[in-house]
Design an enzyme around this catalytic site. Structure first.
Site, PDB file in Angstrom:
ATOM      1  N   HIS A 207       0.796  -1.233   0.000  1.00  0.00           N
ATOM      2  CA  HIS A 207       0.000   0.000   0.000  1.00  0.00           C
ATOM      3  C   HIS A 207       0.828   1.282   0.000  1.00  0.00           C
ATOM      4  O   HIS A 207       0.304   2.349  -0.215  1.00  0.00           O
ATOM      5  CB  HIS A 207      -0.958   0.022   1.194  1.00  0.00           C
ATOM      6  CG  HIS A 207      -0.300   0.445   2.479  1.00  0.00           C
ATOM      7  ND1 HIS A 207       0.421  -0.433   3.238  1.00  0.00           N
ATOM      8  CD2 HIS A 207      -0.240   1.638   3.099  1.00  0.00           C
ATOM      9  CE1 HIS A 207       0.895   0.214   4.299  1.00  0.00           C
ATOM     10  NE2 HIS A 207       0.517   1.471   4.240  1.00  0.00           N
TER      11      HIS A 207
HETATM   12  C1  UD1 Z   1      -1.922   6.060   5.515  1.00  0.00           C
HETATM   13  C2  UD1 Z   1      -0.616   6.531   6.145  1.00  0.00           C
HETATM   14  C3  UD1 Z   1       0.358   5.365   6.206  1.00  0.00           C
HETATM   15  C4  UD1 Z   1      -0.258   4.155   6.888  1.00  0.00           C
HETATM   16  C5  UD1 Z   1      -1.578   3.799   6.200  1.00  0.00           C
HETATM   17  C6  UD1 Z   1      -2.262   2.651   6.890  1.00  0.00           C
HETATM   18  C7  UD1 Z   1      -0.078   8.902   5.680  1.00  0.00           C
HETATM   19  C8  UD1 Z   1       0.808   9.837   4.943  1.00  0.00           C
HETATM   20  N1  UD1 Z   1       0.023   7.594   5.362  1.00  0.00           N
HETATM   21  O1  UD1 Z   1      -1.608   5.679   4.179  1.00  0.00           O
HETATM   22  O2  UD1 Z   1       1.501   5.772   6.950  1.00  0.00           O
HETATM   23  O3  UD1 Z   1       0.631   3.066   6.775  1.00  0.00           O
HETATM   24  O4  UD1 Z   1      -2.432   4.955   6.230  1.00  0.00           O
HETATM   25  O5  UD1 Z   1      -3.243   2.050   6.106  1.00  0.00           O
HETATM   26  O6  UD1 Z   1      -0.848   9.342   6.506  1.00  0.00           O
HETATM   27  N2  UD1 Z   1      -8.293   5.641   0.261  1.00  0.00           N
HETATM   28  C9  UD1 Z   1      -9.485   5.016   0.067  1.00  0.00           C
HETATM   29  N3  UD1 Z   1     -10.304   4.827   1.149  1.00  0.00           N
HETATM   30  C10 UD1 Z   1      -9.966   5.251   2.403  1.00  0.00           C
HETATM   31  C11 UD1 Z   1      -8.741   5.903   2.572  1.00  0.00           C
HETATM   32  C12 UD1 Z   1      -7.909   6.086   1.503  1.00  0.00           C
HETATM   33  O7  UD1 Z   1      -9.848   4.623  -1.039  1.00  0.00           O
HETATM   34  O8  UD1 Z   1     -10.730   5.008   3.354  1.00  0.00           O
HETATM   35  C13 UD1 Z   1      -7.397   5.833  -0.904  1.00  0.00           C
HETATM   36  C14 UD1 Z   1      -7.536   7.172  -1.553  1.00  0.00           C
HETATM   37  O9  UD1 Z   1      -7.334   7.024  -2.900  1.00  0.00           O
HETATM   38  C15 UD1 Z   1      -6.381   7.960  -1.002  1.00  0.00           C
HETATM   39  C16 UD1 Z   1      -5.324   6.882  -0.838  1.00  0.00           C
HETATM   40  O10 UD1 Z   1      -6.057   5.710  -0.483  1.00  0.00           O
HETATM   41  O11 UD1 Z   1      -6.017   9.008  -1.826  1.00  0.00           O
HETATM   42  C17 UD1 Z   1      -4.295   7.161   0.207  1.00  0.00           C
HETATM   43  O12 UD1 Z   1      -4.918   7.364   1.472  1.00  0.00           O
HETATM   44  P1  UD1 Z   1      -4.152   8.136   2.616  1.00  0.00           P
HETATM   45  O13 UD1 Z   1      -4.968   8.170   3.838  1.00  0.00           O
HETATM   46  O14 UD1 Z   1      -3.662   9.452   2.123  1.00  0.00           O
HETATM   47  O15 UD1 Z   1      -2.865   7.254   2.866  1.00  0.00           O
HETATM   48  P2  UD1 Z   1      -2.714   5.677   3.054  1.00  0.00           P
HETATM   49  O16 UD1 Z   1      -2.044   5.149   1.854  1.00  0.00           O
HETATM   50  O17 UD1 Z   1      -3.950   5.016   3.481  1.00  0.00           O
END
Ligand code: UD1
Length: 356
Positions: A207
């Site tokens: 991820h």
């Molecule tokens: C975040 C943390 C990471 C942690 C991970 C745990 C940061 C910078 N990163 O990463 O350190 O290991 O959480 O899972 O805070 N998205 C969805 N549904 C959701 C949430 C996110 O589809 O409920 C997708 C969206 O496209 C979004 C992308 O995932 O743009 C990234 O989500 P984000 O919360 O920014 O970071 P994670 O990769 O989840």
């Protein structure tokens, strides 16, 4: 007078850590007001954790959702600040780990002169291209109570000149793994999750932005997974699923929806090997006695590398295949215990009680 703290969570691993500490805070007589930033909003990344872990419902969900780092962090700050203003007074603000929710909480607490507690202080990858590394460094610089999981983390803080307010408390994720492993075995047995027998499959997760946002790296990782002899179970973060689109995958790779915490513990415990780019999953594999291969060039959890129980392969397919085939060279060394062998969660709660 009763102590009252605000805890800020927003992403998957924080729900796990908060579950352990929330219980201990209650025992210690500290009133906790839980704020969910809304960073993770899919039920599979958020609601399922609250249900399974018995985490109290948040007092508020700030509903920030996904966006670029600046926009997401900024939105969290504005909404959290307004919430703290309305619901004041608080004696401290508690954050976990290294996500954008952690950073937003830390900055708002500092600007409001609210004592800041950071659980999982002192972790470093020494790679500032990782958004998490920036979040950790800033949060540790601002924290009043820096609660470190390991001696390595304490040493990292010391090397940055941070010694005041630093305590080694053990790893609250070890606490969670020990506490929930039994519940996982009872409620989510392996045969409810897969037809594969214990020890016959590889469990993989991918991820991290460095892997998902670089098409060549992602292609290499799937090339490596496709060359393994075992079936590969891959519970997929929605971001990775989106990046993959409908692209054909190697026949031994089985995509699955993101797993809840209990299902994940069961899947890790019975895997032949774990292949991951998650920090938490590396540790869970180690504690559950399953050799791990990490899809990164470095790890914050250097203790897991001991004896070859965790091997760093980046995205190199040949190295991935070789590392999966190798066995560890010796016994594991325990790590993440609280000093004196107590519960890390209780240790955190008693230090917070003393601070407030
Ligand atoms: C975040 C943390 C990471 C942690 C991970 C745990 C940061 C910078 N990163 O990463 O350190 O290991 O959480 O899972 O805070 N998205 C969805 N549904 C959701 C949430 C996110 O589809 O409920 C997708 C969206 O496209 C979004 C992308 O995932 O743009 C990234 O989500 P984000 O919360 O920014 O970071 P994670 O990769 O989840």
């Amino acid at each position: 007078m009763s102590r009252r703290i605000c805890t800020v969570v927003g992403a998957r691993p924080q729900f796990v850590k908060a579950a352990v500490v929330s219980d201990a805070l209650k025992e210690a007589g500290v009133t906790e007001v839980l704020v969910h930033t809304g960073q993770h909003y899919d039920a599979a990344l958020s609601a399922v954790f609250f249900d399974e872990l018995g985490l109290p419902a948040p007092a508020v969900n700030l509903g920030v959702g996904s966006a670029g780092h600046a926009k997401q962090t900024g939105a969290m700050m504005v909404r959290l600040d307004a919430f703290l203003q309305e619901e004041a007074p608080f004696d401290a603000l508690l954050v976990y780990g290294d996500t954008n929710s952690t950073l937003a909480g830390a900055l708002v607490a500092a600007k409001r002169s609210l004592p800041l507690v950071h659980v999982e202080a002192g972790l470093r990858s020494f790679d500032r291209r990782m958004p998490e590394e920036v979040n950790r460094i800033v949060t540790d610089r601002l924290a009043d109570l820096l609660l470190a999981p390991t001696p390595t983390a304490v040493a990292n803080l010391r090397a940055e000149g941070l010694t005041e307010g630093v305590h080694r408390v053990g790893d609250v994720m070890l606490d969670a793994t020990q506490r929930f492993a039994e519940r996982a075995a009872e409620r989510v047995p392996l045969d409810a999750l897969t037809g594969h027998a214990p020890g016959t499959y590889v469990l993989a997760t991918v991820h991290r932005a460095e892997n998902t946002d670089d098409p060549e790296r992602l292609r290499q990782i799937f090339d490596g997974l496709g060359r393994l002899d075992e079936p590969v179970l891959l519970p997929l973060h929605p971001r990775t699923r989106r990046v993959l689109g409908g692209r054909p995958l190697p026949p031994n790779v089985e995509l699955r929806p993101p797993a809840g915490y209990l299902a994940m513990l069961t899947l890790i415990r019975h895997a032949r090997r774990v292949v991951t780019d998650s920090g938490g999953v590396q540790k869970e594999a180690y504690w559950l006695g399953v050799p791990c291969v990490t899809l990164r060039a470095e790890t914050e959890w250097v203790e897991t590398l001991h004896g070859g129980w965790n091997r760093l392969v980046g995205a190199d397919p040949g190295a991935l295949v070789a590392a999966v085939r190798q066995a560890p060279q010796g016994p594991r060394r325990p790590f993440g215990q609280a000093p004196g062998g107590g519960s890390p969660g209780r240790c955190v709660a008693s230090l917070i009680r003393a601070l407030c």
